[in-house]
Design an enzyme around this catalytic site. Structure first.
Site, mmCIF file in Angstrom:
data_model
loop_
_atom_site.group_PDB
_atom_site.id
_atom_site.type_symbol
_atom_site.label_atom_id
_atom_site.label_comp_id
_atom_site.label_asym_id
_atom_site.label_seq_id
_atom_site.Cartn_x
_atom_site.Cartn_y
_atom_site.Cartn_z
ATOM 1 N N LYS A 78 58.429 -74.009 19.316
ATOM 2 C CA LYS A 78 58.667 -75.334 18.661
ATOM 3 C C LYS A 78 58.811 -76.452 19.487
ATOM 4 O O LYS A 78 59.075 -76.527 20.502
ATOM 5 C CB LYS A 78 60.107 -74.492 18.303
ATOM 6 C CG LYS A 78 60.565 -75.703 17.054
ATOM 7 C CD LYS A 78 62.108 -75.036 16.675
ATOM 8 C CE LYS A 78 62.502 -75.708 15.206
ATOM 9 N NZ LYS A 78 63.841 -75.288 14.717
ATOM 10 N N SER A 153 63.509 -74.437 9.452
ATOM 11 C CA SER A 153 62.546 -75.530 10.148
ATOM 12 C C SER A 153 61.676 -74.880 11.383
ATOM 13 O O SER A 153 60.886 -75.911 11.739
ATOM 14 C CB SER A 153 63.566 -76.650 10.943
ATOM 15 O OG SER A 153 64.393 -75.958 11.999
ATOM 16 N N SER A 177 66.971 -71.359 10.768
ATOM 17 C CA SER A 177 65.682 -71.847 11.259
ATOM 18 C C SER A 177 64.762 -70.887 11.925
ATOM 19 O O SER A 177 63.482 -71.379 12.048
ATOM 20 C CB SER A 177 65.867 -73.148 12.039
ATOM 21 O OG SER A 177 66.108 -74.317 10.979
HETATM 22 N N1 GLN Z 1 68.140 -75.250 6.833
HETATM 23 C C1 GLN Z 1 69.092 -75.590 7.567
HETATM 24 C C2 GLN Z 1 69.304 -77.031 7.851
HETATM 25 O O1 GLN Z 1 68.813 -77.784 7.251
HETATM 26 C C3 GLN Z 1 69.080 -74.958 8.948
HETATM 27 C C4 GLN Z 1 68.267 -75.631 9.969
HETATM 28 C C5 GLN Z 1 68.238 -75.193 11.302
HETATM 29 O O2 GLN Z 1 68.683 -73.869 11.400
HETATM 30 N N2 GLN Z 1 67.837 -75.858 12.392
HETATM 31 O O3 GLN Z 1 70.172 -77.528 8.362
#
Ligand code: GLN
Length: 489
Positions: A78, A153, A177
């Site tokens: 990532k 994400s 994410s």
């Molecule tokens: N979808 C969640 C958010 O928007 C989780 C994001 C994440 O785990 N980085 O914060």
């Protein structure tokens, strides 16, 4: 014909160790696959084909090394994990031209283990989102249907694993994410216990929630990658000194689920859960029962508060973490500026995307004097109660299970105008981060209506990764395989 890049990490590893394959063969196979699939899925923000090949050849010249568990294995990362001499953007214009001078702890571990980094994977900007559509460099597409999102994400990581561009990837999970994109792309994703993996060199979203973890095509492959990246690191004050279990050996301990109590929280069967997701989860649990598990009803009564609590905490901590991007030290700097304040304002206004700005503003608000008590402090208190809900549940069961997401992967562009409804879709993953627990996303089958991957989430006790992986492995072995995604063919 099966391509090398389609084999499992474990199988490639064995064949590399025996000298049946060279690291160069394996790397070339992945690079060819990247070349074929990238135009359709856009999983990667940067590539290093030539360097990766050179590294593979260097490994081959010295010959297989059994002391390095990922010797010759190509991976992606990532783009929020800092990498020496490779761009690291967090999918933001703010870091568009940023090349760090050091490796994150996990990257260092992977390299020491002999892994070959192929490139950096797309994501939502600063890990804020659940579809990868908030990337400043264009969305990734789901290899199962390129009109749909790969989740987020860590969507680029999941898409690159699902499309056979690599054998595993690392993502980060603040509220889902890793698990949600894994679920959308039909991969396995593991968010370890808070503190199990060092975040040193991970670009922070919310420091009390972030964890780094693996995505791969099987539980076994995830177990191997976790065993390489887990462990204490004095440079991350939250990193745990507890010894690391042998996750790979733990998978050999059992071939059924006898004696394991799986708790199904009654609150997890509501919240807009789609019919195909519910039936997939129920069928997976029936299978678990046939394999010897006992399914028990449990309750996590504060689940309905988790989304509100999470979004207060994540925004507050993000606003504080992102204060460092001020045009002075890292990345982008606005041009033609006269004064310091103007430098801050212009740099941040120009370089951050809409979702990032929204969160910084809301986060600053909930931390401001007069509101701190009502929002952040209150959220922290309710968070503790949510943690206690899990503690109570774990007196009645060994693993808590549920869906990962109420829906399978949705279409690109579908949620553009409505951030709030996106937030609500995180309801099954957020509580696990609030409680600091390990959570794993396991593919079940293609959904009866959408024909997209469905998944079951398994949640373990703190530092219970070995037991979690072991149960998930037994279940995965008994579940039918999903097959290959169309965009990977
Ligand atoms: N979808 C969640 C958010 O928007 C989780 C994001 C994440 O785990 N980085 O914060």
């Amino acid at each position: 014909m099966t391509m090398l890049c389609q084999l499992s990490l474990m199988e490639i590893r064995d064949r590399l160790a025996k000298g049946e394959l060279s690291a160069e063969d394996v790397t070339r196979s992945c690079l060819t696959q990247i070349e074929r699939t990238e135009p359709r899925i856009n999983a990667l923000l940067s590539r290093r084909d030539d360097d990766a090949l050179e590294e593979a050849k260097t490994l081959d010249r010295r010959g297989p090394d059994s002391s390095r568990p990922l010797w010759g294995i190509p991976l992606t990362l990532k783009d929020s994990l800092v990498t020496k001499d490779m761009p690291t953007t967090a999918a933001s214009r703010m870091l568009e031209n940023f090349t760090p001078c050091y490796d994150a702890f996990v990257v260092k571990r992977l390299r020491e283990a002999g892994a070959i980094i192929l490139g950096k994977a797309n994501m939502d900007e600063f890990a804020m989102g659940s579809s990868t559509e908030f990337s400043a460099f264009g969305p990734s597409k789901n290899p199962w249907d390129i009109t749909r999102v790969p989740g987020g994400s860590s969507g680029g990581s999941a898409a690159s694993v699902a499309a056979y561009q690599c054998f595993a990837s690392l993502g980060s999970d603040t509220g889902g994410s890793i698990r949600q994109p894994a679920a959308f792309c039909g991969c396995v994703g593991l968010k370890p216990t808070y503190g199990r993996v060092s975040r040193y060199g991970g670009i922070a979203l919310a420091s009390s929630l972030d964890q780094i973890g693996p995505l791969a095509r099987s539980v076994e492959d995830c177990a191997l990658v976790l065993s390489v990246i887990a462990g204490h690191d004095p440079r991350d004050a939250t990193s745990s000194p507890l010894p690391v279990d042998n996750y790979v050996a733990a998978l050999k301990a059992k071939n059924d689920l006898k004696g394991i109590r799986i708790g199904l929280p009654k609150e997890f069967l509501t919240n807009g859960l789609s019919e195909e997701m519910e039936s997939a989860c129920r069928d997976a649990l029936d299978l678990a029962k046939q394999l010897g598990a006992e399914i028990v009803a449990v309750s996590l009564p504060l689940t309905h508060l988790a989304t509100a609590v999470y979004y207060i905490i994540v925004m507050a901590e993000a606003s504080s973490n992102l204060a460092r991007f001020d045009g002075v030290r890292y990345g982008r700097r606005a041009e033609g500026v006269q004064e310091l304040e103007e430098l801050y304002v212009r740099t941040r206004s120009e370089a951050f995307g809409e979702e990032v700005k929204r969160r910084i503003m809301l986060g600053t608000y909930v931390l401001s004097s007069g509101y701190y008590e009502a929002y952040y402090k209150k959220a922290a208190q309710v968070r503790r109660l949510i943690q206690q809900n899990f503690e109570t549940a774990f007196t009645q069961c060994d693993i808590v299970c549920g869906p990962v997401s109420p829906l399978t992967a949705w279409h690109l562009g579908e949620q553009d105008q409505d951030p709030l409804s996106l937030y609500l879709r995180d309801v099954y993953t957020l509580p696990v981060n609030l409680a600091g627990l390990p959570g794993l996303s396991l593919p079940v089958r293609l959904g009866t209506q959408s024909r997209m991957p469905t998944a079951l989430q398994l949640i373990g006790r703190p530092f219970g990764e070995a037991a979690l992986l072991s149960a998930a492995h037994v279940l995965q072995t008994a579940l039918p395989q999903l097959g290959s995604p169309p965009a990977a063919a």
